[in-house]
Enzyme design. Structure first.
Site, PDB file in Angstrom:
ATOM      1  N   ASN A 119      22.436   5.926 -58.742  1.00  9.21           N
ATOM      2  CA  ASN A 119      22.703   4.581 -59.236  1.00  9.21           C
ATOM      3  C   ASN A 119      21.485   3.769 -58.655  1.00  9.21           C
ATOM      4  O   ASN A 119      21.655   3.492 -57.528  1.00  9.21           O
ATOM      5  CB  ASN A 119      23.958   3.900 -58.669  1.00  9.21           C
ATOM      6  N   ARG A 121      28.111 -15.870 -60.179  1.00 16.45           N
ATOM      7  CA  ARG A 121      27.702 -16.259 -61.584  1.00 16.45           C
ATOM      8  C   ARG A 121      28.744 -16.978 -62.127  1.00 16.45           C
ATOM      9  O   ARG A 121      29.942 -16.839 -61.685  1.00 16.45           O
ATOM     10  CB  ARG A 121      27.809 -14.788 -62.363  1.00 16.45           C
ATOM     11  N   ARG A 139      23.152   6.355 -63.835  1.00 17.42           N
ATOM     12  CA  ARG A 139      24.035   4.971 -64.149  1.00 17.42           C
ATOM     13  C   ARG A 139      22.824   4.299 -64.631  1.00 17.42           C
ATOM     14  O   ARG A 139      21.596   3.972 -63.986  1.00 17.42           O
ATOM     15  CB  ARG A 139      24.530   4.356 -62.965  1.00 17.42           C
ATOM     16  N   GLU A 184      33.312   5.040 -60.687  1.00 14.23           N
ATOM     17  CA  GLU A 184      32.165   5.019 -61.809  1.00 14.23           C
ATOM     18  C   GLU A 184      31.623   6.430 -61.683  1.00 14.23           C
ATOM     19  O   GLU A 184      30.830   7.032 -62.591  1.00 14.23           O
ATOM     20  CB  GLU A 184      31.347   3.956 -61.970  1.00 14.23           C
ATOM     21  N   HIS A 199      29.933  -2.781 -67.359  1.00 10.74           N
ATOM     22  CA  HIS A 199      31.050  -2.121 -66.858  1.00 10.74           C
ATOM     23  C   HIS A 199      31.887  -1.239 -67.475  1.00 10.74           C
ATOM     24  O   HIS A 199      32.823  -0.797 -67.281  1.00 10.74           O
ATOM     25  CB  HIS A 199      32.069  -3.352 -66.136  1.00 10.74           C
TER      26      HIS A 199
END
Ligand code: ADP
Length: 401
Positions: free
Chosen positions: A7, A241, A91, A385, A180
């Site tokens: 990743n 965010r 990823r 993940e 996601h």
């Protein structure tokens, strides 16, 4: 079957090395501060023993050289030769409209990913650097791209379109993509496994609450809506965010503060969310601790964060005509007892009733936290993940077992 999962972020590379047939993680680690002073690789062996290598890791290729070096080193490694790596899974954040599933990386796929740099300028370039590096260093080993966007490919057009001139969708691909996806897919299918139900028979809402946060409506095994949009900025309130905000407020702030698009993007991506409201931190643990001591802005930030999640749960229950399973995951979802309590409070009318006692004891473990008779099963399912990427990689390269 040994699969290396990679990743790549802008200045870091996380990795996990799996032996899937034996359900083992042989090693894992992270390269940090790529291209900066003080770069290093932190490697953890299966035994839990950790080693740190400092060095001048100028770019992702050198970072991956370090990783391959430590994996195959006599002293710290777990393989005697790089040939023992059967495949590498990456990823990849953005797969655009093209990729509805994970894909074997070919020159054509690389070309498509280069095209998507425009859509994900912060994320896809480092993801690609990882792919180029593996291609250069161990070219004979197959690589697979696992996209954050792919799971949301099943969203109907009425859910993914924005109400802007249709020509802009056609011209620039402006639409909701969602992110996601690997996490939402993993926790929803894992929850169904735990419950012993067929995903095709249930309506699930997943709340991935970490530094980034998103909710997803999964009807009969398919994502039908999700809160992140064209970029990972839309939807829930996150660490830094803003999530949803009136576009009118954005242009007003830009006008008043005399800032351009770059500064506005930094404002809403890096200085907003929990950090923006509290002025103290983006880390929910620190905010919860300060709220406990009575800090009013921290209390407000927590209320806003939880309220936004609650609104999405209501919206997705409406979108799917009901909900059978509600899942919490991500650092906050897995660990914060009070977040789960506040989000679920007053949702009894939907059949959501959590067992306070069970919930209070659950941090980072798989568990049903709803009351025995609750119509909706509420669950904590830690995300994984990397495992999903490893499984997809194996399935694509060697076929499903
Ligand atoms: P990322 O999106 O970077 O993968 P994580 O999923 O690791 O992030 O989530 C990070 C968030 O989880 C941070 O806000 C952190 O404070 C929060 N978190 C971790 N442990 C706890 C805890 N015990 N209680 C509340 N929040 C927690």
């Amino acid at each position: 079957m040994k699969i290396l999962v990679i990743n790549c972020g802008s200045s870091s590379i996380k990795y996990q090395f799996y032996s899937l047939s034996e359900s083992r993680i042989l090693a894992k680690g992270i390269v940090e501060k790529i291209g900066m002073k003080g770069s290093f690789l932190k490697h953890e062996k299966e035994s839990g023993q950790k080693v740190l290598f400092e060095g001048e890791i100028l770019d992702h290729k050198i970072g991956i050289e370090y990783i391959l070096g430590v994996l195959s080193s006599e002293k710290h490694g777990c393989i005697s030769s790089l040939d023992e790596i059967n495949a590498v899974g990456h990823r990849v954040v953005h797969g655009g409209e093209e990729f509805s599933t994970s894909a074997l990386i070919t020159d054509e796929v690389i070309l498509a990913l280069e095209k998507f740099i425009e859509l994900a300028p912060l994320h896809n370039p480092p993801n690609l650097r990882g792919i180029y590096a593996i291609k250069a260093l161990i070219p004979e080993i197959p690589q697979v791209a696992v996209f954050d966007t792919a799971f949301h490919h099943t969203m109907p057009q009425h859910a993914f379109m924005y109400a802007i001139p249709y020509a802009l969708y056609k011209k620039y691909g402006i639409r909701r993509y969602g992110f996601h996806g690997t996490s939402h897919r993993y926790v929803s299918s894992r929850a169904c496994e735990i419950l012993g139900v067929d995903p095709k028979t249930v309506k699930v809402i997943t709340c991935h609450l970490g530094n980034g946060a998103s909710a997803c409506a999964i009807k009969y095994g398919e994502s039908v809506d999700t809160s992140m949009g064209f970029t990972p900025l839309e939807g829930l309130i996150m660490g830094t965010r803003s999530g949803d905000i009136d576009m009118g407020a954005v242009s007003y702030i830009m006008d008043k503060e005399k800032i351009g698009t770059k500064s506005a993007s930094i404002l809403f991506n890096k200085h907003s969310g929990l950090l923006g409201i509290t002025g103290i931190s983006s880390d929910s643990r620190e905010i919860l601790a300060a709220a406990d001591k009575g800090d009013e802005r921290c209390i407000l930030a927590i209320e806003m964060f939880n309220y936004r999640i609650k609104k999405y749960i209501g919206a997705y229950a409406a979108a799917m005509g009901g909900v059978d399973v509600l899942i919490f995951t991500g650092g906050i979802g897995e660990n914060s007892v009070s977040t789960r309590v506040s989000v679920c409070k007053d949702l009894e009318f939907l059949g959501i009733e959590i067992d306070q006692e069970i919930n209070a004891g659950i941090r980072g473990e798989e568990r049903i936290i709803s009351k025995e008779g609750s119509k909706v099963k509420v669950m904590v399912v830690p995300t994984n993940e990397e495992l999903m990427i490893a499984i997809d990689t194996q399935n694509i390269v060697y076929g499903k077992e």
